[in-house]
Scaffold this active site. Sequence first.
Site, mmCIF file in Angstrom:
data_model
loop_
_atom_site.group_PDB
_atom_site.id
_atom_site.type_symbol
_atom_site.label_atom_id
_atom_site.label_comp_id
_atom_site.label_asym_id
_atom_site.label_seq_id
_atom_site.Cartn_x
_atom_site.Cartn_y
_atom_site.Cartn_z
ATOM 1 N N GLU A 1 0.854 -1.151 0.041
ATOM 2 C CA GLU A 1 0.017 -0.038 0.037
ATOM 3 C C GLU A 1 1.044 1.206 0.013
ATOM 4 O OE1 GLU A 1 -2.055 -0.570 3.660
ATOM 5 O OE2 GLU A 1 -3.380 -2.138 2.859
ATOM 6 N N PRO A 2 1.815 1.562 -0.710
ATOM 7 C CA PRO A 2 2.547 2.691 -1.050
ATOM 8 C C PRO A 2 1.956 3.804 -1.301
ATOM 9 C CG PRO A 2 2.959 1.304 -3.041
ATOM 10 C CD PRO A 2 1.949 0.638 -2.358
ATOM 11 N N GLY A 3 2.263 4.979 -0.679
ATOM 12 C CA GLY A 3 1.731 6.298 -1.124
ATOM 13 C C GLY A 3 2.729 7.470 -1.369
ATOM 14 N N ARG A 4 3.506 7.650 -0.135
ATOM 15 C CA ARG A 4 4.296 8.657 -0.456
ATOM 16 C C ARG A 4 5.564 8.349 -1.437
ATOM 17 N NH1 ARG A 4 5.915 11.750 4.320
ATOM 18 N NH2 ARG A 4 5.194 10.105 5.498
ATOM 19 N N CYS B 1 -1.310 33.627 10.890
ATOM 20 C CA CYS B 1 -1.375 34.124 12.251
ATOM 21 C C CYS B 1 -0.981 32.994 13.112
ATOM 22 C CB CYS B 1 -2.480 34.866 12.593
ATOM 23 S SG CYS B 1 -2.964 36.095 11.412
HETATM 24 N N1 LLP Z 1 -1.406 2.072 4.589
HETATM 25 C C1 LLP Z 1 -1.735 2.374 5.604
HETATM 26 C C2 LLP Z 1 -2.817 1.558 6.430
HETATM 27 C C3 LLP Z 1 -1.404 3.626 5.923
HETATM 28 O O1 LLP Z 1 -2.103 4.132 7.307
HETATM 29 C C4 LLP Z 1 -0.692 4.460 5.330
HETATM 30 C C5 LLP Z 1 -0.250 5.812 5.664
HETATM 31 C C6 LLP Z 1 -0.365 3.813 4.056
HETATM 32 C C7 LLP Z 1 -0.515 2.771 3.759
HETATM 33 C C8 LLP Z 1 0.801 4.643 2.839
HETATM 34 O O2 LLP Z 1 1.752 5.004 3.889
HETATM 35 P P1 LLP Z 1 3.108 5.605 2.907
HETATM 36 O O3 LLP Z 1 3.449 4.819 1.813
HETATM 37 O O4 LLP Z 1 2.504 6.743 2.214
HETATM 38 O O5 LLP Z 1 4.099 5.935 3.676
HETATM 39 N N2 LLP Z 1 0.508 12.512 6.592
HETATM 40 C C9 LLP Z 1 2.058 11.989 7.129
HETATM 41 C C10 LLP Z 1 1.877 10.635 6.759
HETATM 42 C C11 LLP Z 1 0.771 10.009 7.310
HETATM 43 C C12 LLP Z 1 0.735 8.344 6.829
HETATM 44 C C13 LLP Z 1 -0.775 7.789 7.298
HETATM 45 N N3 LLP Z 1 -0.648 6.399 6.851
HETATM 46 C C14 LLP Z 1 3.098 12.770 6.562
HETATM 47 O O6 LLP Z 1 2.694 13.695 5.809
HETATM 48 O O7 LLP Z 1 4.162 12.443 6.639
#
Ligand code: LLP
Length: 416
Positions: free
Chosen positions: A273-276, A343
């Site tokens: 489940e990659p996002g970042r 602010c």
């Molecule tokens: N799967 C689950 C269950 C998650 O909770 C998350 C992210 C991901 C996958 C994706 O993770 P990634 O590959 O993007 O690391 N707003 C924070 C990051 C919050 C991540 C929350 N969960 C930031 O800006 O650093």
Amino acid sequence: MEHFSYKDNNLLVEDASVASIAEKYGTPCFIYSKAALEQNYQAYEKAFEGHSHLICYAVKANSNLAVLNVLSKLGAGFDIVSGGELDRVIAAGGDPKKVTFSGLGKTTQEIYKALDTGIHCFNIESEAELLRINEIAVNNSQVAPISIRVNPDVNAETHPYISTGLKENKFGISMGKAIELYLHATEMKGICIKGLDFHIGSQLTSIRPILDALDRILTLNEQLISRDVIIEHINIGGGLGVTYENEMPPTPIELVSAVKEKLHGIDLKIVVEPGRSIAANAGILVTKVEYLKNNEEKNFAIIDGAMNDLIRPALYGAWQKIVPVKKAAGNENTTYDIVGPICESADALGKNRSLNINAGDLLAIKSAGAYGFVMSSNYNTRPRAPEIMISGSETHLVRERETVSDLFQNEYLLPG
Ligand code: LLP
């Protein structure tokens, strides 16, 4: 390939000039590179070659419809955490059968919707949630595919706000309780057990904690097998870090190779489940310097972007690179805090940055493609920035700038 580069001292996204985009759409604005998104996604596809897998892009990182559409055309699945994200996936042409539903507070309505669209899997976060999903499925004569999110109690060694795999965190079910819950699930008519799931945190710069978690999860799998509970997939979550400053995060191929090696001989599909790692370095936030100011102690560059546009620096103390859109001649740099007009003293997008800038110049805040626009707000009645996607030299507006009247169109005065 580098999708953000300078030509004649002018910043380009792919082949498009950032200055021209800013001129046309105004600032602040988010700009994404389609090729960078594709390349980052393909890195996962290549890493899995030959092994059964499903890449579920974490929609929360950047949920713009155009971003989801680009990824769905490459065959991506999606990891969602709300009914709203499911609607976005469908609106963007994504396949609901490749959707995993994470998150610990799924509402009854969201469960109905996900069941009706026939998603790939619900990631279960509590016994109460499992019972609710079973009840809804039975009432609807459906069967819900599930995996249980196990909390492996490992330290992800990342910022405490984005660390999720420790016992003290609200996420997942403890190793001790997981077996019991799987056995309970086998008795539920509305539930079909599909997998085992964990996600220990975000912006991980080492794969060691993921592999430690996997060891524990594989032990759990053996205990399940000995009780005749057979799963089809293992979901290792997201979390791979990216380079914001000088981090050297593992690549998808390093992660996936190590995971495959651990699974050697065990026939399990791998879900990620990659996002970042797909979106962050595919985007920038472009902002204009409004004023320069000195208060004896410090120099400030006051910009038209703010913590409402990009909250990561204020919320996590995150560091994101800030570069000029047009490199100035000479090197008379000054050290500035790059601050927004909001602010709040926390409203800085960067501190102590050495730059050669004047009022009116454009700056690009890098690595803003993930957890950028999606976390933006209207604080101080600031309309949210537009999003623009570049493909080669083509420029596509993929979300309009909000207007101030958008912001209060759903508000009402008291009668009389
Ligand atoms: N799967 C689950 C269950 C998650 O909770 C998350 C992210 C991901 C996958 C994706 O993770 P990634 O590959 O993007 O690391 N707003 C924070 C990051 C919050 C991540 C929350 N969960 C930031 O800006 O650093």
